[in-house]
Design a protein around this motif. Structure first.
Motif, short mmCIF file in Angstrom:
data_model
loop_
_atom_site.label_atom_id
_atom_site.label_comp_id
_atom_site.label_asym_id
_atom_site.label_seq_id
_atom_site.Cartn_x
_atom_site.Cartn_y
_atom_site.Cartn_z
N ASN A 87 0.84 -1.18 0.00
CA ASN A 87 0.00 0.00 0.00
C ASN A 87 0.88 1.23 0.00
N THR A 88 0.55 2.18 -0.85
CA THR A 88 1.30 3.42 -0.94
C THR A 88 0.31 4.57 -0.95
N VAL A 89 0.83 5.79 -0.87
CA VAL A 89 -0.04 6.95 -0.95
C VAL A 89 -0.73 7.02 -2.29
N ALA A 90 -0.13 6.46 -3.32
CA ALA A 90 -0.72 6.51 -4.66
C ALA A 90 -1.84 5.49 -4.83
N GLY A 91 -1.86 4.44 -4.07
CA GLY A 91 -2.88 3.41 -4.22
C GLY A 91 -2.26 2.03 -4.12
N PRO A 92 -3.10 1.00 -4.21
CA PRO A 92 -2.57 -0.36 -4.06
C PRO A 92 -1.69 -0.77 -5.23
N ILE A 93 -0.55 -1.34 -4.90
CA ILE A 93 0.37 -1.90 -5.90
C ILE A 93 0.61 -3.34 -5.50
N GLU A 94 0.50 -4.24 -6.46
CA GLU A 94 0.65 -5.66 -6.17
C GLU A 94 1.54 -6.35 -7.17
N ARG A 95 2.25 -7.34 -6.68
CA ARG A 95 3.05 -8.21 -7.56
C ARG A 95 2.09 -9.23 -8.15
N LEU A 96 2.03 -9.27 -9.45
CA LEU A 96 1.11 -10.16 -10.14
C LEU A 96 1.59 -11.60 -10.04
N SER A 97 0.67 -12.49 -9.75
CA SER A 97 0.97 -13.91 -9.65
C SER A 97 0.04 -14.68 -10.57
N ASN A 98 0.57 -15.71 -11.25
CA ASN A 98 -0.28 -16.51 -12.14
C ASN A 98 -1.30 -17.34 -11.38
N GLU A 99 -1.23 -17.31 -10.06
CA GLU A 99 -2.23 -18.01 -9.24
C GLU A 99 -3.44 -17.13 -8.91
N ASP A 100 -3.37 -15.86 -9.26
CA ASP A 100 -4.49 -14.96 -9.00
C ASP A 100 -5.64 -15.25 -9.95
N SER A 101 -6.86 -15.12 -9.46
CA SER A 101 -8.04 -15.40 -10.27
C SER A 101 -8.18 -14.43 -11.44
N ASN A 102 -7.71 -13.21 -11.32
CA ASN A 102 -7.81 -12.21 -12.38
C ASN A 102 -6.52 -12.03 -13.17
N TYR A 103 -5.63 -13.00 -13.08
CA TYR A 103 -4.31 -12.90 -13.70
C TYR A 103 -4.39 -12.52 -15.18
N LYS A 104 -5.15 -13.25 -15.96
CA LYS A 104 -5.22 -13.01 -17.40
C LYS A 104 -5.82 -11.64 -17.71
N ALA A 105 -6.82 -11.24 -16.97
CA ALA A 105 -7.42 -9.92 -17.19
C ALA A 105 -6.42 -8.81 -16.87
N HIS A 106 -5.66 -8.99 -15.80
CA HIS A 106 -4.66 -7.98 -15.45
C HIS A 106 -3.54 -7.93 -16.50
N LEU A 107 -3.12 -9.09 -17.01
CA LEU A 107 -2.11 -9.10 -18.08
C LEU A 107 -2.63 -8.40 -19.32
N GLU A 108 -3.88 -8.61 -19.64
CA GLU A 108 -4.48 -7.95 -20.80
C GLU A 108 -4.51 -6.43 -20.60
N ALA A 109 -4.79 -5.98 -19.39
CA ALA A 109 -4.78 -4.55 -19.09
C ALA A 109 -3.37 -3.98 -19.23
N VAL A 110 -2.37 -4.73 -18.80
CA VAL A 110 -0.98 -4.30 -18.94
C VAL A 110 -0.61 -4.21 -20.42
N ARG A 111 -1.03 -5.21 -21.21
CA ARG A 111 -0.77 -5.19 -22.65
C ARG A 111 -1.37 -3.93 -23.29
N SER A 112 -2.59 -3.62 -22.88
CA SER A 112 -3.28 -2.46 -23.40
C SER A 112 -2.53 -1.17 -23.06
N LEU A 113 -2.08 -1.06 -21.81
CA LEU A 113 -1.29 0.11 -21.39
C LEU A 113 0.01 0.20 -22.18
#
Length: 165
Positions: free
Chosen positions: A5-31
């Protein structure tokens, strides 16, 4: 995901065990597609880059605690002696709010925890003055200018953060 947690907002290390892993990777690709020219986008998929044997981690910044909208990311890699910030991007509408600095600080802290690393390197387009200012603010120093780094005629500045002190 490992959360910071930071003043800017939540930052997390992405793990392939996360339920939203693929959606988050797709968002990163888009960015990545929105923030970088085509020649700066890797031909290797994020899934391949993040395989455990490759010694890489991806941290994402979310807009809110619900962790649905990815608004920034930083990719780090490492070898036996050096770490690398290979990508850092923040959605244009969230810039100048501290997300880039928080992502970079998270990445640096993570790499500092890896034993025996002597430095952290990154490459930056010298025309990205805001990025250069951020890296300098956090202790990175210009190490070299690399010709034709991004494409023919496009140089990069290599910057280094010395961890041996």
């Amino acid at each position: 995901m490992t959360s910071t947690n930071t003043v800017a907002g939540p930052i997390e290390r992405l793990s392939n065990e996360d339920s939203n892993y693929k959606a988050h990777l797709e968002a990163v690709r888009s960015l990545e597609t929105k923030n970088f020219p085509e020649e700066e986008i890797s031909d290797i998929s994020l899934e391949v880059q993040l395989q455990p044997h490759r010694k890489a981690s991806l941290f994402v910044a979310f807009r809110s605690e619900e962790r649905k909208a990815v608004i920034g990311y930083v990719m780090v890699t490492w070898s036996s002696l050096a770490g690398s910030i290979s990508k850092l991007a923040v959605d244009e509408s969230y810039r100048q709010l501290g997300y880039g600095q928080a992502l970079l600080q998270t990445a640096v802290s993570y790499l500092q925890d890896i034993k025996k690393l002597q430095c952290i390197n990154l490459h930056v387009d010298p025309q990205r003055t805001v990025a250069l200012q951020l890296y300098t603010k956090l202790g990175f120093a210009l190490d070299a200018t690399v010709p034709d780094y991004y494409s023919k005629g496009r140089i990069a500045h290599r910057m280094t953060l010395d961890l041996s002190q």
